[in-house]
Enzyme design. Sequence first.
Site, mmCIF file in Angstrom:
data_model
loop_
_atom_site.group_PDB
_atom_site.id
_atom_site.type_symbol
_atom_site.label_atom_id
_atom_site.label_comp_id
_atom_site.label_asym_id
_atom_site.label_seq_id
_atom_site.Cartn_x
_atom_site.Cartn_y
_atom_site.Cartn_z
ATOM 1 C CB THR A 9 -0.944 0.035 1.209
ATOM 2 O OG1 THR A 9 -0.165 0.063 2.423
ATOM 3 C CG2 THR A 9 -1.850 -1.192 1.217
ATOM 4 C CD GLU A 216 4.270 -8.483 -24.602
ATOM 5 O OE1 GLU A 216 5.449 -8.863 -24.704
ATOM 6 O OE2 GLU A 216 3.815 -7.531 -25.255
#
Length: 284
Positions: A9, A216
Amino acid sequence: MVYVFVYGTLRKGESNAYLLKNAICIAEQAWTNGEMYDTGNGYPAIKPSLTLRVYGELYLVTESELERLDQLEGYTSGSTNNLYERIEQTVYTDRGEKEAFVYVEGNASICKEEIHRGDWKEYRLLNKQKKPNHKILYFAYGSCMDDKRFKMAGVEHYFQNVIGVGLLTNYSLRFTYCSKIDGMGRADIVEEGGHVEGKVYEIPIHALEDYLYIREGVPYAYRPTFVTVELNGKKVEVLTFVVAQKAEETPPPDWYAEEILRGASGYLTEDYIARLTEHIHFLK
């Protein structure tokens, strides 16, 4: 001042990023060894690991900033009842490695669901697939600027909405992925200064796992990551892909270079295209 690696966070755009607003960001594309878990409380935790990777950002912080981070992470020096422990270990960036503080779990019971690819922001984003109409911004700087292979794969409908040209600063376009097919280079962005231009698409979130992750080679060839680009006069966060384990630059094959330049034509600036063309020729 001390180095601190953050992976949850405290990262840019996350709920506690304000605690680092005055800190010096050394690297957005950083990683260290660790095993990541969702605590179920809106933030992750990691356990030490010798082989697995955790992705995040590296900062240089003051002692007072470090104290605030300790408070957030429930860490007190010398305590035996910490929510997180603060340890020091090697953190890797595109410009080298640093010894940095890392917060690891201090109570194993908080580790619930393993986050297998070690990226909290990607994990949270993919959970939004439960919302089928959710759209994201995708920054393409290499062959995905060209729609040839989109059409061949029957997925061109995902990539119809080009909303502008993104300018990514503090990165350079390099060819650091050596293909196992032909031994030649594929495009990458490296956090070493300079700037990169690319197309910004608005795509449905399910286009990631339906197509882009497969193309990818996630997570072995490339990995998804998040960068901030200047787009239409604003700074916006976008998803893109970087090489997972960078190697020495290798020249790209002619057909691949043609895809990049064809996709760039009519969108990116003439100066940028000229410099990119010159760099490709230099590698050869």
